[in-house]
Design an enzyme around this catalytic site. Structure first.
Site, PDB file in Angstrom:
ATOM      1  N   HIS A   1      32.557  49.080  32.349  1.00  0.00           N
ATOM      2  CA  HIS A   1      31.367  49.549  31.623  1.00  0.00           C
ATOM      3  C   HIS A   1      30.711  50.692  32.389  1.00  0.00           C
ATOM      4  CE1 HIS A   1      30.446  46.272  28.515  1.00  0.00           C
ATOM      5  NE2 HIS A   1      31.640  45.964  29.011  1.00  0.00           N
TER       6      HIS A   1
ATOM      7  N   CYS B   1      35.627  48.980  26.894  1.00  0.00           N
ATOM      8  CA  CYS B   1      35.831  47.533  26.942  1.00  0.00           C
ATOM      9  C   CYS B   1      36.543  47.044  25.680  1.00  0.00           C
ATOM     10  CB  CYS B   1      34.504  46.810  27.170  1.00  0.00           C
ATOM     11  SG  CYS B   1      34.715  45.099  27.728  1.00  0.00           S
ATOM     12  N   LEU B   2      35.847  46.455  24.710  1.00  0.00           N
ATOM     13  CA  LEU B   2      36.515  46.010  23.486  1.00  0.00           C
ATOM     14  C   LEU B   2      37.173  47.190  22.778  1.00  0.00           C
ATOM     15  CD1 LEU B   2      37.134  43.665  21.535  1.00  0.00           C
ATOM     16  CD2 LEU B   2      34.985  44.211  20.351  1.00  0.00           C
TER      17      LEU B   2
ATOM     18  N   GLU C   1      28.282  52.445  31.539  1.00  0.00           N
ATOM     19  CA  GLU C   1      26.851  52.513  31.268  1.00  0.00           C
ATOM     20  C   GLU C   1      26.040  51.517  32.079  1.00  0.00           C
ATOM     21  OE1 GLU C   1      28.068  48.980  28.945  1.00  0.00           O
ATOM     22  OE2 GLU C   1      28.981  50.904  29.438  1.00  0.00           O
TER      23      GLU C   1
ATOM     24  N   GLY D   1      34.092  38.941  21.796  1.00  0.00           N
ATOM     25  CA  GLY D   1      35.205  38.594  20.926  1.00  0.00           C
ATOM     26  C   GLY D   1      36.558  39.045  21.425  1.00  0.00           C
TER      27      GLY D   1
END
Length: 753
Positions: A226, A130-131, A228, A103
């Protein structure tokens, strides 16, 4: 005035928790609890944005900090709960991580509580991923824009602005690899934000794309990449550095959290109960017969058979389930917008025991819980199956399907179909050994009779034609058009570039209208001759038939471990494409990105339940006939877990390799893109769950299937369906993906052409 968006709720940076809760420890609010006379360690909060990598991040946090991490969804609290419930809830945590997700950071439906969290948590250190990073930057005045060249599953070098990193978030980190999953980036920082890291991307207007930042005053940090991901470096170092910052800022307040908003899973059963009455009886023999020969021999005695046939490597065993007429228990799950019911009946009987259910998985778990037989060997040989459930679970048995809009393709089409097998034959494919077995009480006569039946010479594959067209002129094939596919491809690209998904596994179905005189067994033999596969299957039930030539294992488990083997990346060798050239294609950034995204998704599915997950094989090239495929292996351990394999299976469908990531948003988008048509058995899984709690499931691809109640059947023809598709990323081309879909379709369709 504070630069938080809600000044009336601003907090001073280092106020003790007692300021927010002016009460004695004996009157701590209900969400706090003493444990054995002492207070439990303080907890970390992770806010999940419905991403398919969230539990990778949770595991990384817990391993790096050695603290408990509690997870909630970003819409767990409704707006009318923000003041009364959310604010005190947040104050229980030492720090907050805000995870990635699909999104746009400017859309309230995508970010949920996150803007409120930033506006009302100035005293709590926050790290956004990120978001979460994008919302942080947008909240404090930065611009967010779509990238010119979207990055999903791409590995870039991250460079750190050491002079601005005064608290040492990136201490020990510089010029390291980070995986990017984003279509939006942040630009034009205000003086409230300080950039901490960047990557060089020559495709963008600003070649230095910001990869990390912090707030100039509050302990708010964020990273765009990211940490992870399996291919990101120094993720643990980043988390350790952030937690060191947390401990230097936050007072030590020991609490344990109990709140209904947290994401928790109850095991489907607490333990398996050993069945004292169940014993394995068997006869061992050597025979040159193939499993296909054996099935055909038993068919001559009017004995139905369910066959899981490992025709080629890496399969090592074949399982022939022999249902007992009017005795073997059959489970039929049917789920539509109007019903969610389970029929239980015996083989050959009409469906009559109908039960409305809440959870198909709970019903299966309750049934198998009482039938545990802790035996893995027969006559000193370790075997995969000692009786149990065998059958197929459709794509629609998975999560996130919208049954309200899903179209019907026929009356009472089964969502899943399983039979409890008590008589079975095992074939070790590396030898001539057969085991004829039964867990039915006192079944010696059947064992002897079955061995006698196999004392024959038989060649079921003799004179099998290369195509079913050699057996009938009444066969019509209807394929999806390239024009229709390209239109859907373009829609996928729009969703990908908007950040709604990283990868979408777009599929379509081919319909074969075949003379009713052609039997499913004839179809199976022709397909097996043309496309031998490690996870071949012939599963003929009363209301569905699956004929599989799948090369892909989905999930295997036993009491100790679980393993998944996703395939992403397919190339067909030819006179014009050598093995070396095929390998080079599979090593491209596009193919590796597809595989990486599914590996990260599967790690997430396992970390949802397990603390020990490993990737022993990452993007290995395997060859099946003239097809090269990119395969990874992901394993998890049950040794320190209260969960079992059925918990993982119940939460992992549909297979990530057949949806894309993030799974929830991708499944929702794909259902719309595919015109609300059910995929049915295609993209589901078939296999078994043995009473010794060993289970193995393959992905239903390169397969064909049929429903006797299919609306597309006619008076003279049966409709056989073949699904095919591929993972679309921003690096895909319409021509390339259509060609790949055609390659996959050909593996099953060649039996009909």
């Amino acid at each position: 005035m504070s630069d938080l968006t809600n000044p009336s709720l601003t907090f001073t940076r280092f106020l003790p928790v007692s300021f927010f809760f002016p009460c004695t420890l004996s009157k701590v609010p209900p969400l706090f609890r003493k444990v054995s006379g002492r207070l439990a360690p303080m907890t970390i909060l992770l806010i999940d944005c419905y991403d398919s990598f969230t539990f990778n991040l949770k595991s990384l946090i817990e391993q790096a900090t050695e603290e408990k991490c509690v997870t909630i969804h970003n819409d767990s609290f409704t707006p009318d709960e923000y003041e009364s419930r959310l604010v005190p809830f947040l104050n229980q945590f030492s720090c907050i991580f805000i995870g990635p997700g699909p999104g746009n950071p400017t859309y309230s439906e995508d970010v949920g509580i996150i803007p409120f969290v930033f506006a009302n948590s100035a005293h709590i250190p926050i790290l956004g991923i990120c978001l979460g990073f994008q919302v942080l930057c947008y909240q404090f005045g930065a611009d967010v824009e779509y990238l010119k060249d979207v990055k999903h599953g791409q590995i870039y070098k991250i460079q750190v602005n050491k002079e601005y990193d005064d608290f040492g978030l990136f201490e020990g980190c510089d010029n390291f690899a980070g995986v990017r999953y984003h279509s939006i980036h942040v630009r034009n920082f205000t003086d409230k934000l300080i950039p901490l890291a960047f990557t060089v991307d020559e495709d963008e207007i600003d070649s230095k794309v910001i990869m990390a930042a912090k707030h100039h005053k509050y302990p708010f940090y964020g990273v765009q990449y990211h940490p992870e991901s399996i291919c990101s470096e120094l993720g643990s170092t980043l988390i350790k550095n952030f937690y060191r910052i947390v401990k230097s800022m936050r007072p030590t307040t020991n609490v344990e959290l109990h709140d209904p908003h947290t994401i928790l899973h109850e095991p489907l059963f607490d333990k398996l109960n050993i069945s004292k009455s169940t014993k394995i009886q068997f006869k061992r023999l050597k025979s040159a017969l193939t499993p296909i020969d054996v099935v055909e021999i038993f068919q001559g005695y009017n004995q139905d058979a369910l066959l899981l046939n490992s025709v080629s490597s890496p399969g090592t065993w074949s399982i022939i389930g022999l249902p007992t007429n009017y005795q073997s228990r059959v489970f039929t799950h049917i789920r539509t917008k109007d019903q969610n019911v389970l029929y239980t009946h015996n083989w050959k009987e009409e469906k009559h025991e109908k039960k409305a259910i809440d959870s198909f998985w709970k019903e299966l778990a309750a049934f198998m819980k009482e039938r545990y037989l802790p035996q893995n060997t027969i006559d000193g040989v370790e075997v995969p199956f000692v009786g149990g459930l065998l059958g197929v679970l459709s794509y629609e048995e998975g999560e996130f399907i919208n049954f309200e809009t899903l179209e019907s393709i026929g009356k009472d089409i089964p969502t899943s179909k399983l039979c409890f097998i008590e008589r079975f034959i095992l074939k070790q494919n590396t030898s001539d050994d057969y085991f004829v077995c039964s867990i039915k009480p006192s079944d010696d006569n059947w064992l002897k009779q079955s061995v006698d039946r196999l004392d024959v010479i038989h060649d079921a594959m003799n004179d099998v034609p290369n195509s079913l067209k050699d057996l009938t002129n009444n066969a019509t094939i209807v394929k999806p058009t390239q024009e229709s596919y390209e239109s859907k491809f373009d829609q996928c690209q729009t969703y990908l570039k908007q950040g709604d998904s990283y990868e979408l596994c777009l599929t379509d179905q081919t319909f074969i209208h075949l003379d009713k005189e052609i039997t499913p067994w004839q179809v199976y033999k022709v397909l097996t001759k043309r496309n031998p596969a490690p996870y071949s299957a012939f599963l003929k039930f009363d209301d569905c038939v699956l004929i599989s030539s799948s090369p892909e294992r989905f999930l295997e488990w036993d009491n100790d471990k679980v393993e998944l083997r996703p395939i992403k990346g397919t190339v067909k060798l030819s006179d014009s494409l050598s093995y070396k050239q095929g390998c080079e294609i599979l090593k491209s950034s596009k193919e590796k990105a597809e595989n990486l995204m599914i590996v990260d998704l599967i790690r997430h599915d396992l970390y949802n339940f397990l603390s020990e997950v490993a990737v022993p094989e990452l993007m290995v090239i395997e060859q099946y006939e003239n097809i090269l495929q990119l395969v990874s292996v992901i394993r998890g351990s049950f040794k320190v877990s209260k969960y079992s394999g059925i918990d993982i299976l119940s939460q992992s469908l549909p297979p990530g390799s057949m949806t894309g990531a993030p799974k929830k948003r991708s499944v929702e988008l794909l259902q719309r893109l595919e015109n609300n048509q059910p995929r049915g058995l295609y993209s589901g899984v078939c296999g078994y769950w043995s009473v010794n709690n060993h289970s193995d499931w393959s992905v239903v691809i390169r397969s064909t299937f049929h429903y006797p109640n299919d609306d597309k059947n006619t008076e003279s023809t049966n409709c056989w369906r073949i699904g095919a598709g591929g993972a679309i990323t921003v690096l895909s081309t319409a021509d390339g993906e259509y060609e790949e879909m055609a390659v996959k379709l050909e593996r099953a369709l060649q039996a009909f052409e």
